[in-house]
Design a protein around this motif. Structure first.
Motif, PDB file in Angstrom:
ATOM      1  N   LEU A 290      19.245  -5.431   9.676  1.00 10.96           N
ATOM      2  CA  LEU A 290      18.530  -5.304  10.942  1.00 10.96           C
ATOM      3  C   LEU A 290      19.487  -5.485  12.102  1.00 10.96           C
ATOM      4  O   LEU A 290      20.301  -6.411  12.118  1.00 10.96           O
ATOM      5  CB  LEU A 290      17.438  -6.374  11.022  1.00 10.96           C
TER       6      LEU A 290
ATOM      7  N   PHE B  21      27.237 -14.567   7.319  1.00 11.26           N
ATOM      8  CA  PHE B  21      26.029 -15.358   7.084  1.00 11.26           C
ATOM      9  C   PHE B  21      25.046 -14.663   6.155  1.00 11.26           C
ATOM     10  O   PHE B  21      24.625 -15.201   5.137  1.00 11.26           O
ATOM     11  CB  PHE B  21      25.364 -15.678   8.425  1.00 11.26           C
ATOM     12  N   GLN B  22      24.684 -13.399   6.511  1.00 12.69           N
ATOM     13  CA  GLN B  22      23.640 -12.758   5.731  1.00 12.69           C
ATOM     14  C   GLN B  22      24.117 -12.435   4.316  1.00 12.69           C
ATOM     15  O   GLN B  22      23.382 -12.587   3.350  1.00 12.69           O
ATOM     16  CB  GLN B  22      23.172 -11.481   6.429  1.00 12.69           C
TER      17      GLN B  22
ATOM     18  N   ARG C 113      27.640  -8.233  10.666  1.00 11.23           N
ATOM     19  CA  ARG C 113      26.804  -9.109   9.863  1.00 11.23           C
ATOM     20  C   ARG C 113      25.882  -8.293   8.959  1.00 11.23           C
ATOM     21  O   ARG C 113      25.683  -8.603   7.793  1.00 11.23           O
ATOM     22  CB  ARG C 113      25.968  -9.978  10.807  1.00 11.23           C
TER      23      ARG C 113
END
Lengths: 801, 353, 226
Positions: C87, C106-107, C151
C-alpha cells in the motif's frame, strides 16, 4: 461578540463531553483528597483546641503541687484570703465496668473569665441546678452515647467539649470522686494591685500556660503524615487537570485563531477562557468538597481510634462541617486550576494570528525539552542531597523531600526513554521494535500521568517504609523498654509501701519508678530515678554509652539522657547536663525514647531520693516469671482493690501499642490506595487523550498487516511496560523518600531517628497494584481500539485530511 | 448560665434571672423564713448572717475628702444569697457570697467584684468577733469589748487598679428603719429587716493608680435581709442617704413600678439617732437630668422633697458615670445636694435597663 | 492475479445509505499497471481499500492471487495486507518512530520475508542510502514517498495499491517518484493499481479505467471487465 465567542468556545465541551468529565473529575478528585485530609485535620485540631480551651488551659497559668498530689483545700482558701485570684479545679477519672469518664469540676464563681466557663456551660442550665446536688454533667453528644459509669447526675449535651470529658460543678465532682482537695488551681492573668508576686506567696508550683497544646504537639507527626498525603494526592490530581486543559486548548487552537481573525481581542479571549476555567474549578471544587467530606467521614473513626490509642487524644469520630476546610478546599481547587492552566493560557496569549492552523500534537514535546527537564532534575537531586546531608531544620527536610520528588518526576521521561532504548536492542520482532520505538515517542504525552504514578508509588513506598520501620523499631524497643512484667501504681504512699511489702516475697524484684518535672536546657522535661538492677543493665535501649555506664549511674556519678535531648542540645557522652540550677552530672549514656516529645534524664534512685525527698514512690515495675504474672496481678487486685488502670501487665501494653499501629496502617493504607487510584485515573485520561491523536500512527501499522486486536494488545503491553518501568524507578525514589523522612524530617520534627528497614514483600504487592492500575487504565482505550471501525482508520488515509 | 445572668439571683433573688427584673424578688418564699412585723433584734447575733432568709447584705458607703481637698466616695458591700435555707459544709453551695467594692473620684469610677461559696471559708460573716469577708476584702470589728460590734470597723478591699483601707468609728447609735426595723417595700406588704449605722467618722487611705491618698469623711452602713422584699411589678429602686450640716441624716428610697406609682419610704434620723419613719408618698423623688451611662439613660440629678421636714434639695453626682459594671450592674456613687439644705450623700439606682 | 467482480459498497449516512460502488468489475494480470481515475467521491479510494482488505464489500467478489477476500477474517485480511499487497498513500504514512532503514524493512520483516540485499538494493535505487539513519520527519516529501515505495516493494508484493502517491508532491518530484515506482515494479513483475485524478499521470500506466458514480465507465481506456 462576547456571547457569540462564548458559544463557540463552549461548543467544544458539548462535542467532547468526555474531556469535560475528565477535567471535572480530575479536579474534583484532587480537591476531594486534599479537603478530605484537611477535614480530618481540622476536626482533630478542633478537638484538641476544645480540650485545650476547656478552662482556658491555653491561656491560664496553673498552680500545682510539685509532687503531683492535690492542692490542700486550706492552701486554696489561704491564697484567696491573701487576695490572689485563683480558682480550684477537681479533675478526676471515674471508672466503671468498661466505662471511663474524665471529670472536670470547676467553681463557676471564681473561674477567671479566660476559662470561658460560662461559654462552656452555655445557657441551658439554670445556675442553681448546676451548683446544687445532684448537679449536672456537661458532655459531648458522643460521650453521652458511650457506656458510662453508673449513678451519674443528669447529663446535658454540649458541643463545646471534647469527647470523654464531663464538665461539672466542683461540688458535684467532689461528691462523685470522693475528694475535696482541688487537683490544681487556675490563676487569673490579672491579679489585684498591691500584692506580692504569686510565686513568692505559695509553695505550689506555678506553671505558665502552654502555647500550642501538648496533645497537638504530640500528634503533629500524625497530621504531618496526613497532610503530606493530601498534598501529594492533590499534586497527582493536578496532573490530570493539566493534561485535560492542555488537550482542550490544543484542540481549540483553530477556533481561537478563527475567533481572533474575526475580531475578538486577545485580551477578551484570554479573559473568557480564564472565566470558563474558573467556572469549571468552582463546579469541580464543590463536587470535590462533597467527596472530601465523604472520604473524611469514612476515615475519621479510624483516625480517631488511632489518635485515642496512640496519644490519648480524644477527637470526635463524627465529622462536623467546618467552613474552614471547605473554603480552603475551594481555594486549592482554584489555585490548582490556575497552576494547571497558566501554561495553556500563555500559549493562547502568544498564539500567532497567521501561523498555520495545523493541529500540533501538544504532547509531543521535543527531546530538547526532555534534556532540559533532565538538567533541572539533576540540579534538584544535587539540591536534595545537599539539603539532606547538611540541612538542619524541618524546612530543609521538607525542601529536600520536595526537591527529591520533583527531581524524580522530571527525570522520569529521560530515564524511561533510556530504558526503552535499551530494551529495543533486545526486541526480536519488528513489531516489538516498533512498539518500543513508538512507546518512546509517545512518552512525552504520557509523561505527566507517569510522573503522577511515580509520585504515588514513591510516596507509597516511602511512607510505608517509614511506618514499617517505625513499627519494627518500636516493637523491638518496647521489648527492651518494658522489660518488667507488671507495672503498678499505688494511690497513696502508704498503699505503695503495703504493695511493696506484699510483693517482695512473691516476686523477683520490685523496682520503684519515680519522676520529677524538671527544666532541662530551658525546656520542661522529666527526671527519673531508677534502681540499680539487671533489668536495666540488660535491657535498657542505649544508643551510646560510656564503658561502665550502669555503675556510674548507680553511684550517682552520671546521668542518662534520652535521644531527643541529646540531639536537640547536641549533648554526648561525657558532656555535663544541668538537672537543676547548680546541679549538673556528666552524661554516661543516651537511650532511645520513641514517641516522647520532651527531654528526659535518668539518675540513680538513691541520688533521686536525696534530691527529691518529698516525691512519693507510688509507681513500681515488677519482675516476676511470666507464668506467675496472672496470679500476682489477681492477688494485687484482690488485696488492694486496685483500679484497672493502676495495674498493667507488659503484654497488655504491647498488645495495645501494636493495635494502634495496625490502625495507623489502616488509614495510611486507605490513603495509599486512593492516591494510586487517582494516579491511574491520570493514566487513563492521558491514554484516552492520546488514543484520538495516535490514529495516524496506528493506521499505517494496521494497513501494513496488523489486526486491530494485535494493536490493542500492544497498547495494553505498552502501558503495562511503562507502569512496570515507572514502578522500578519508584523504588529507589521511595527509599530515598523514606530515608529523608526517617533521618531528616523525623529528627528535626521529633528529635529521634529511626533505623530504616525495608520491606520487599510490600513492594511486590505495590508493584502488582501498579500493574493492575495500569491495566485498568489501559483497558478501555485498548478495547476501543480493538473495536474501532475500519472506516475510522481509513480516514487517516483520506485525501481530504 | 452566663455568670452575668447568674448574679442577679445572688444579689436579691433566689434563682430567677434579671429578665424578670427585680420582680424576681417577689417569688414565693417557700422554705425560707419571711420577715414579720415587730422584730426583736438580738446583737451581736443579728450582725451575723441569717441563712434561713434568701438574701442579706452588709452595705457600706462613705463620702470622703482627700488630703488634696477633693471629694471621694467608696462602697464596700457583701451580699449573701441562699440556695437553700441552711449552712452547708465543703463545696456544697448552700450559701453564695458576692462582694462589690467601688471607689469614685471626680473623673473615674473604680469597681471590683468577688464571688465565692460559703462552706470552704472563702467568704462569710461571723457575728462574734464580727467579721465579714470575701477573699482578702474584709470588714472587721475593732470595737472594744462591751461596745456594739459595729461601732468601730476596719474595712479593706482591693481591685485590679485600686484598694482602700479605712478605719470607721461610730458617733451615734444603730438606727432602725420602718417599724422598728421592719421595712415595708410595697403596698402589698413585702418587707425586709433593715437597720443602719449612719454615724461613722472615717479616716484611712485610698490607693489609686496615681498613688496613695489620705482621706477623712463619714460613712453609712446598711444591714438588710429578707426573702421576698419586692413586689412582682417592681423593677428597680432609687436610694438616697443624705447628711445634713447639723448632724441629721435622711434615708429615702423609691421603688419604681411598671403599673403603679413609685412606692417611697423615708427615715429621718436626728443628730442623736432618733428615727422617724415616713410612709409611702411622704418622700417625693423627681429626676431632673438623665445622662447616658454604660449605654442606657440614667437620671443622675434629682429633686428630693420631704415636705414634712421642709426638705427640698437638688442632688448632683460627684461623677455621673458612677456605674458598677458588675455581673448585676447598677449606679452607685457619692452626691452633693443644694437647695433648702446643703451637704453630701450617696445615691444608688438599680433596674435601669 | 486480481479479479474484482460486481462489487457494491455503500456508506451509512444520516440521510440513509449512500451507494459509493455499484457493481464494479475489473481484472489485472501479473505485472499489469492500471490507473483508476475519477472525480472526487467517485469511489476510487474505496475500491482500492476493498482490494487491499482494509474494508469489506457489501456484495461482490474480490480475489487476489486466487484468494477470495470475502472468506477472510480480520486476521486473514491482515495477513493478506502483509504478504501479498503493498500500500502506498498520498500522506506517505511512514512510521514516525522508526528510522528510514527500519521503515524500509519494517513490512518485509513483519511478513517474515526480509531480504537485506534487496532492501539495500532498493535503498540504493531510490536514492535513500544516505538517509538510512534519519527519521521520516527529517526527510523531504519526495524522499518520504520513496521510503514508502521501498517499504512496499521490500516485501515483493503481488500487487501495489497506490492512492494518489504523488498527490502531496510537486510535479517534477511526483514524476520522478512515479517513474521509480513503475521501473521497480516492472523489474519485479509487480502489478500496480494506482488511483489518481490526473489524466497525465494515468497515461504513464499501461491501462486506465474511469470511475463515475460508482460504475466503471467505458472510456475506452482500460480493461473494464467485459
Amino acid at each position: 461578540m462576547t456571547r457569540a465567542a462564548c458559544a463557540a468556545l463552549l461548543s467544544h465541551w458539548r462535542r467532547h463531553p468526555g474531556q469535560c468529565l475528565t477535567l471535572i473529575l480530575g479536579l474534583a478528585l484532587a480537591t476531594a483528597l486534599w479537603s478530605g485530609v484537611q477535614a480530618i485535620n481540622a476536626e482533630a485540631r478542633a478537638s484538641y483546641d476544645r480540650a485545650a480551651a476547656v478552662l482556658g488551659q491555653d491561656q491560664l497559668a496553673r498552680l500545682t503541687r510539685a509532687d503531683g498530689l492535690p492542692v490542700p483545700l486550706a492552701e486554696y482558701v489561704a491564697l484567696r484570703r491573701a487576695g490572689y485570684l485563683v480558682s480550684p479545679v477537681i479533675e478526676a477519672e471515674l471508672a466503671g465496668p468498661g466505662a471511663r469518664l474524665r471529670l472536670l469540676g470547676i467553681d463557676p464563681l471564681t473561674t477567671p473569665p479566660e476559662a470561658q466557663a460560662p461559654a462552656l456551660v452555655g445557657g441551658e442550665i439554670p445556675f442553681e441546678a448546676f451548683v446544687t446536688a445532684p448537679g449536672r454533667l456537661l458532655v459531648a453528644a458522643e460521650t453521652a452515647a458511650r457506656p458510662l459509669p453508673a449513678d451519674l447526675p443528669p447529663l446535658v449535651i454540649t458541643s463545646r467539649l471534647a469527647p470523654g470529658t464531663a464538665l461539672t460543678d466542683i461540688a458535684t465532682a467532689a461528691r462523685l470522686s470522693g475528694r475535696s482537695d482541688p487537683s490544681y488551681l487556675l490563676v487569673a492573668p490579672v491579679q489585684p494591685s498591691g500584692l506580692p508576686p504569686l510565686a513568692e506567696a505559695t509553695v505550689l508550683t506555678l506553671s505558665t500556660p502552654q502555647s500550642g497544646t501538648d496533645i497537638g504537639r504530640l500528634t503533629d507527626s500524625f497530621h504531618l503524615n496526613l497532610t503530606a498525603f493530601g498534598l501529594l494526592a492533590f499534586a497527582v490530581g493536578l496532573f490530570i487537570v493539566h493534561a485535560a486543559i492542555g488537550l482542550a486548548f490544543e484542540q481549540r487552537r483553530t477556533s481561537f485563531r478563527t475567533l481572533r481573525a474575526l475580531g475578538l481581542p486577545l485580551r477578551r479571549l484570554v479573559t473568557l477562557l480564564a472565566v470558563e476555567l474558573t467556572v469549571f474549578a468552582l463546579i469541580a471544587g464543590l463536587i470535590g468538597i462533597v467527596l472530601g467530606y465523604i472520604i473524611a467521614a469514612a476515615l475519621l473513626p479510624g483516625v480517631a481510634g488511632t489518635l485515642r490509642g496512640l496519644y490519648g487524644a480524644e477527637i470526635s469520630g463524627q465529622l462536623a462541617f467546618r467552613p474552614v476546610w471547605a473554603v480552603t478546599g475551594m481555594g486549592i481547587a482554584l489555585i490548582g486550576t490556575a497552576a494547571a492552566s497558566v501554561q495553556a493560557l500563555l500559549r493562547v496569549a502568544r498564539l500567532p494570528l497567521l501561523a498555520p492552523a495545523q493541529p500540533r500534537a501538544w504532547a509531543m514535546a521535543s527531546g530538547q525539552a526532555m534534556r532540559g527537564q533532565m538538567t533541572i532534575a539533576i540540579g534538584l537531586f544535587a539540591a536534595a542531597f545537599l539539603l539532606g546531608a547538611f540541612g538542619t531544620s524541618l524546612i530543609a527536610g521538607f525542601a529536600c523531600l520536595a526537591a527529591l520528588l520533583v527531581g524524580a518526576a522530571l527525570a522520569l521521561p529521560s530515564l524511561l526513554t533510556a530504558l526503552l532504548r535499551l530494551a529495543t536492542r533486545f526486541a526480536t520482532t519488528p513489531f516489538r521494535e516498533w512498539l518500543l520505538a513508538d512507546t518512546r515517542q509517545q512518552l512525552p504525552g504520557l509523561s505527566m500521568a507517569l510522573m503522577a504514578l511515580l509520585l504515588a508509588l514513591a510516596a507509597n513506598i516511602g511512607v510505608s517504609t517509614m511506618v514499617g520501620s517505625f513499627r519494627g523499631t518500636f516493637t523491638g524497643w518496647l521489648d527492651q523498654r518494658l522489660a518488667s512484667e507488671l507495672y503498678v501504681t499505688a494511690r497513696t504512699p502508704s498503699e505503695a509501701t503495703a504493695i511493696r511489702a506484699t510483693l517482695l516475697p512473691r516476686t523477683d524484684a520490685v523496682l520503684p519508678i519515680v519522676s520529677a518535672p524538671v527544666t532541662l536546657a530551658g525546656q520542661p522535661a522529666e527526671l527519673y530515678g531508677i534502681a540499680d538492677h539487671a533489668t536495666y543493665r540488660d535491657n535498657w535501649p542505649l544508643l551510646s554509652a560510656a564503658p561502665d555506664v550502669w555503675a556510674q549511674v548507680a553511684a550517682g556519678e552520671a546521668a542518662l539522657i534520652n535521644e531527643q535531648l541529646s540531639r536537640r542540645e547536641r549533648l554526648s557522652i561525657g558532656d555535663p547536663v544541668t538537672l537543676q540550677p547548680g546541679w549538673a552530672l556528666p552524661i554516661a549514656g543516651v537511650y532511645s525514647d520513641y514517641g516522647n516529645p520532651v527531654g528526659q534524664a535518668i539518675i540513680g534512685l538513691d541520688l533521686f531520693t536525696d534530691r527529691f525527698p518529698d516525691i512519693p514512690q507510688l509507681r513500681m515495675a515488677i519482675r516476676v516469671p511470666a507464668d506467675r504474672v496472672p496470679a500476682v496481678a489477681d492477688a494485687l487486685r484482690a488485696e488492694f482493690d486496685l483500679p484497672t488502670a493502676n495495674l498493667i501487665d507488659q503484654e497488655e501494653i504491647k498488645r495495645f501499642s501494636l493495635r494502634i499501629f495496625e490502625q495507623t496502617f489502616l488509614v495510611t493504607g486507605a490513603l495509599n490506595i486512593l492516591t494510586l487510584g487517582v494516579a491511574s485515573l491520570a493514566l487513563l485520561t492521558s491514554l484516552l487523550t492520546l488514543a484520538g491523536m495516535r490514529l495516524p500512527q496506528l493506521a499505517p501499522i494496521w494497513a501494513l498487516g496488523q489486526t486491530r486486536a494485535a494493536l490493542a494488545r500492544a497498547e495494553l503491553a505498552r502501558t503495562t511496560l511503562l507502569a512496570f518501568l515507572t514502578f522500578a524507578l519508584a523504588i529507589p525514589v521511595g527509599l530515598a523518600l523514606a530515608w529523608v523522612l526517617l533521618a531528616v524530617v523525623n529528627v528535626e520534627a521529633f528529635g529521634w531517628r529511626l533505623p530504616m528497614q525495608i520491606f520487599p514483600v510490600d513492594w511486590l504487592r505495590l508493584g502488582l497494584y501498579a500493574l493492575l492500575a495500569a491495566l485498568l487504565a489501559a483497558a478501555w482505550p485498548a478495547w476501543r481500539l480493538a473495536h474501532i471501525a475500519p472506516s475510522t482508520l481509513l480516514k487517516v488515509f483520506a485525501h481530504e485530511r | 448560665m452566663n455568670a452575668r445572668l447568674w448574679l442577679p439571683m445572688l444579689v436579691l433573688t433566689a434563682g430567677q434571672a434579671l429578665s424578670q427584673g427585680f420582680a424576681g424578688l417577689g417569688t414565693d418564699a417557700e422554705g425560707f423564713a419571711v420577715p414579720a412585723p415587730e422584730p426583736q433584734f438580738a446583737f451581736p447575733a443579728d450582725h451575723g448572717p441569717h441563712p434561713a432568709y434568701r438574701i442579706e447584705w452588709w452595705y457600706l458607703t462613705a463620702t470622703l475628702t482627700g488630703a488634696d481637698g477633693r471629694d471621694y466616695g467608696i462602697q464596700w458591700t457583701l451580699f449573701r444569697s441562699a440556695l437553700r435555707p441552711e449552712e452547708a459544709e465543703g463545696w456544697d453551695a448552700a450559701q453564695l457570697w458576692m462582694g462589690h467594692a467601688g471607689l469614685t473620684t471626680e473623673d473615674t469610677h473604680f469597681y471590683a467584684e468577688r464571688l465565692g461559696r460559703g462552706g470552704v471559708g472563702q467568704a462569710g460573716v461571723t457575728p462574734e468577733p464580727f467579721e465579714a469577708w470575701i477573699d482578702d476584702w474584709a470588714m472587721i470589728s475593732t470595737a472594744p469589748t462591751g461596745a456594739d460590734a459595729l461601732s468601730a470597723l476596719a474595712v479593706t478591699a482591693r481591685g485590679p487598679d485600686f484598694s482602700y483601707d479605712l478605719d470607721l468609728r461610730a458617733t451615734g447609735p444603730l438606727v432602725f428603719h420602718g417599724d422598728g426595723g421592719y421595712s415595708v417595700k410595697s403596698a402589698d406588704g413585702q418587707a425586709s429587716y433593715y437597720y443602719s449605722q449612719p454615724f461613722y467618722e472615717v479616716s484611712g487611705r485610698l490607693t489609686l493608680p496615681d498613688g496613695a491618698m489620705e482621706v477623712t469623711g463619714s460613712a453609712w452602713l446598711d444591714r438588710e435581709w429578707s426573702s421576698q422584699p419586692l413586689s412582682a411589678d417592681q423593677n428597680g429602686w432609687d436610694w438616697f442617704s443624705l447628711q445634713f450640716a447639723d448632724g441629721a441624716r435622711l434615708m429615702g428610697f423609691g421603688l419604681r413600678s411598671a403599673t403603679r406609682p413609685t412606692y417611697t419610704s423615708a427615715t429621718w434620723i436626728g443628730p442623736d439617732g432618733t428615727a422617724t419613719a415616713y410612709p409611702d408618698g411622704a418622700l417625693r423623688l423627681t429626676p431632673l437630668r438623665t445622662e447616658n451611662v454604660a449605654g442606657r439613660d440614667v437620671p443622675v440629678e434629682w429633686r428630693v422633697e420631704l415636705a414634712a421636714r421642709g426638705i427640698d434639695v437638688e442632688t448632683i453626682p460627684l461623677n455621673p458615670q458612677s456605674w458598677m459594671g458588675t455581673s448585676f450592674p447598677y449606679w452607685e456613687g457619692p452626691i452633693r445636694f443644694t437647695g433648702s439644705h446643703e451637704g453630701r450623700g450617696y445615691l444608688e439606682m438599680t433596674g435601669y435597663e | 492475479m486480481l479479479s474484482v467482480t460486481d462489487i457494491h459498497k455503500s456508506f451509512e449516512t444520516e440521510d440513509g445509505p449512500l451507494p459509493v460502488l455499484r457493481g464494479v468489475s475489473l481484472t489485472m494480470a501479473p505485472g499489469d499497471t492500471l490507473a483508476l481515475t475519477g472525480e472526487s467521491g467517485s469511489g476510487k479510494s474505496t475500491l482500492l481499500h476493498l482490494i487491499g482488505g482494509l474494508d469489506t464489500a457489501d456484495k461482490g467478489r474480490i480475489e487476489v492471487d486466487g484468494v477470495d477476500l470475502s472468506a477472510l477474517d480480520d486476521a486473514g485480511r491482515a495477513r493478506l495486507r502483509r504478504d501479498m499487497v503493498g500500500l502506498i498513500f498520498q500522506q506517505f504514512n511512514l512510521i514516525p518512530s522508526l528510522t528510514v532503514a527500519q521503515n524500509l524493512s519494517f513490512q518485509a520483516r513483519l511478513a517474515g520475508r526480509h531480504d537485506a540485499a534487496w532492501v539495500d538494493e532498493l535503498a540504493k535505487r531510490l536514492g535513500l542510502s544516505e538517509h538510512l539513519a534519519r527519521y521520516p520527519e527529517q526527510l523531504s516529501g519526495g524522499q518520504q514517498q520513496r521510503v514508502a515505495i521501498g517499504r512496499t516493494l521490500a516485501t515483493r508484493p503481488r500487487v501495489v495499491l497506490a492512492d494518489e502517491p504523488t498527490g502531496n508532491l510537486d510535479e517534477t518530484t511526483g514524476d520522478t517518484v512515479l517513474g521509480l515506482l513503475l521501473e521497480l515494479a516492472a523489474e519485479t513483475g509487480t502489478a500496480i493499481l494506482m488511483v489518481t485524478h490526473s489524466t497525465r499521470l494515468a497515461h504513464r500506466l499501461a491501462h486506465q479505467v474511469h470511475l463515475t458514480k460508482g460504475r466503471l465507465g467505458s472510456a475506452g481506456l482500460g480493461r473494464a471487465a467485459e
